[in-house]
Design an enzyme around this catalytic site. Sequence first.
Site, PDB file in Angstrom:
ATOM      1  N   GLY A  22     -11.412  41.762-119.998  1.00 33.23           N
ATOM      2  CA  GLY A  22     -12.225  41.612-121.334  1.00 33.23           C
ATOM      3  C   GLY A  22     -11.233  42.258-122.533  1.00 33.23           C
ATOM      4  O   GLY A  22     -10.212  42.680-122.193  1.00 33.23           O
ATOM      5  N   HIS A  32     -13.674   1.352-123.173  1.00 34.54           N
ATOM      6  CA  HIS A  32     -13.383   1.209-121.847  1.00 34.54           C
ATOM      7  C   HIS A  32     -11.757   0.897-121.588  1.00 34.54           C
ATOM      8  O   HIS A  32     -11.290  -0.098-122.207  1.00 34.54           O
ATOM      9  CB  HIS A  32     -14.241   0.148-121.244  1.00 34.54           C
ATOM     10  CG  HIS A  32     -13.821  -0.260-119.830  1.00 34.54           C
ATOM     11  ND1 HIS A  32     -14.527   0.694-118.923  1.00 34.54           N
ATOM     12  CD2 HIS A  32     -13.481  -1.173-119.157  1.00 34.54           C
ATOM     13  CE1 HIS A  32     -14.184  -0.068-117.631  1.00 34.54           C
ATOM     14  NE2 HIS A  32     -13.595  -1.055-117.916  1.00 34.54           N
ATOM     15  N   SER A  44      -7.138  41.438-116.593  1.00 39.40           N
ATOM     16  CA  SER A  44      -7.793  40.771-117.481  1.00 39.40           C
ATOM     17  C   SER A  44      -9.242  40.608-117.480  1.00 39.40           C
ATOM     18  O   SER A  44      -9.952  40.235-117.170  1.00 39.40           O
ATOM     19  CB  SER A  44      -7.506  39.194-117.408  1.00 39.40           C
ATOM     20  OG  SER A  44      -7.662  38.935-116.170  1.00 39.40           O
ATOM     21  N   VAL A  79     -11.267  33.554-118.646  1.00 39.70           N
ATOM     22  CA  VAL A  79     -10.320  32.620-119.067  1.00 39.70           C
ATOM     23  C   VAL A  79      -8.992  33.142-118.680  1.00 39.70           C
ATOM     24  O   VAL A  79      -8.181  32.401-118.227  1.00 39.70           O
ATOM     25  CB  VAL A  79     -10.633  32.482-120.635  1.00 39.70           C
ATOM     26  CG1 VAL A  79      -9.555  31.388-121.145  1.00 39.70           C
ATOM     27  CG2 VAL A  79     -11.914  32.012-120.638  1.00 39.70           C
ATOM     28  N   ILE A  80      -8.482  34.426-119.064  1.00 46.11           N
ATOM     29  CA  ILE A  80      -7.112  34.845-119.118  1.00 46.11           C
ATOM     30  C   ILE A  80      -6.629  34.891-117.773  1.00 46.11           C
ATOM     31  O   ILE A  80      -5.567  34.366-117.380  1.00 46.11           O
ATOM     32  CB  ILE A  80      -6.916  36.067-119.784  1.00 46.11           C
ATOM     33  CG1 ILE A  80      -7.106  35.747-121.293  1.00 46.11           C
ATOM     34  CG2 ILE A  80      -5.336  36.679-119.520  1.00 46.11           C
ATOM     35  CD1 ILE A  80      -7.288  37.355-121.950  1.00 46.11           C
TER      36      ILE A  80
END
Length: 475
Positions: free
Chosen positions: A281, A454, A279, A193-194
Site C-alpha cells: 500500500g 464483428h 507492495s 496491483v503493484i
Amino acid sequence: MSQQFDVIVIGGGPGGYIAAIRAAQLGFKVACIDEWKNAAGGPAPGGTCTNVGCIPSKALLQSSEHFEHANKHFADHGITATNVKIDIAKMIGRKDTVVKQNNDGILYLFKKNKVSFFHGRGSFVKAVDGGYEIAVAGAQNETLVGKQVIVATGSNARALPGVPFDEELVLSNDGALRIGAVPKKLALIGSGVIGLEMGSVWRRLGSDVTILEGLPTFLGAVDEQIAKEAKKAFDKQGLKIELGVKVGEIKTGKKGVTVNYTNAKGEAVALEADKLVVSIGRVPNTNGLNVEAVGLQLDERGAIVVDADCRTNLPGVWAVGDVVRGPMLAHKAEEEGVAVAERIAGQHGHVNFNTIPWVIYTSPEIAWVGRTEQQLKADGVAYKAGTFPFLANGRARALGDTTGMVKFLADAATDEILGVHIVGPMASELIAEAVVAMEFKASAEDIARICHAHPSLSEATKEAALAVDKRTLNF
C-alpha cells in the site's frame, strides 16, 4: 518581491498538472511546483504515475509480454524463434525513454497553456491578505503568493515496520522498476496491483516469483468470481501466490533476503530470495508541506481532510489525488484536478466515484467498475448477473488468448447496470464502454441492443449483457 498568481498547484503528478492546465485554460494565472528530478537533475513532472508507477510499469509489462510471446507462443502461429534473449539494460533504457517522453510532454503542455513551472519543493509559509505565501526550495529559492492553492502531492510507498527500503535488496515500486538483471528468485509481499504487475514482469523474464499475501482471500476488492478466474490463470503461469501468511523477521545479507513467515497452515517457512519487493500500500505524502504553518487539517492516516468537493478546512485551499480520501488512482486524481479548477472558476466540476474504473495490467488483465456481486449481496440489493467467456469469442480465439470472461450485474427490477467485471484480453480498454454506460444510467438491455463490430472482443460485453436476461447470440 513575491510573484503573484491566481492559482498555485503544489505537485505536478496527474492531479496537479491536469489541475494547473485546466485552471490556465479557464483564464487564471497559474503556477505549478514540482520537485521530481530526472537522472540529470532536471525537472521530471508527472509524479509517481509517470516516473515510478503507471507509465514505466506498463512499458516493462509490454516488453516482458513480447519476450514471453516469442518464447512460448510464436510457434502456435508458425513462427520459429530460437535462442531468444532479453537485454535487461536495453529494456530498462526503453522504459526510461518512455518516461522522459511523458515528462517532456507535460512541460510542453505547461508552456502551451502558459502555466509557470517551478522546479523544487513547495511548502506553505503563511496566510497573507488575499491568499497564501508558498516557498519553493530548489536550485533557486523563490516565494510565490496565490489566491487559491491546490495541493496534489501524491503518496509514498508504505514500508514494513523496521524494514526500510534500500532499493537494492528491499525494493519499493521504484526499485522494482530498476532491477538491473533478472533475479533467480524474487519475493513480493502484497498481492495488490503493484505486486501482481511487478511479479508478472519478472516471472515472464525468468524469475522464480513468490507473492506473499496476508489476507486469506485473493484480490478481496475484486468480484469473487473474477478473482478466482484470475487466480487460476496466474497459478497456471507459475506465479506462486500464498494467501493468509503472517510475515515475521526479514533478514538481508550478501546472498540476498530471507523472509520468515507463517503460512496459512500455521507452518513456519523461510523464503530465500535475491530481492524482495514490498507492495503493501501507499501513504499520503505531506512531507515538507509545512501544514502546521497554516493549520491545514490532516486525518489519522496523514491524508489532507477534504469535503466532497475537495475543499480543505482552509478557505481557498484545495487538495486532490492520493493525498486525500478515496482510491489512489491516477485517473481519479485527474478527474478531481479538473473538477477543482472548474469549481474555482464558479463552475460545477463533476466526479462520480461510483464510475471510476479499476485496472490491473497483468495477463490476463483485470478491470472493473461499480459494485461487486458480494457487495450487492451484503447490501441486500436484488440483482441479475450475466457472464460470457472469452473462450466462446471468435476474436479471442484468433488472438490466441481465450482466458477469462465478462460479467454484468444489473438491478433486478430496473435492469440498470450496477457493475461490470472483466478478466481477459484488453480488459483495460473494454471497461470504458461500461463506464460510459453506467455514467448515463444505461440498462443491460441497452448494451445488448448496441451494434458491436464483428469479430471483436467487445462482443463479449454484449453477450454478457444479453446473458443478464438469459439470452445469447453466441457469435
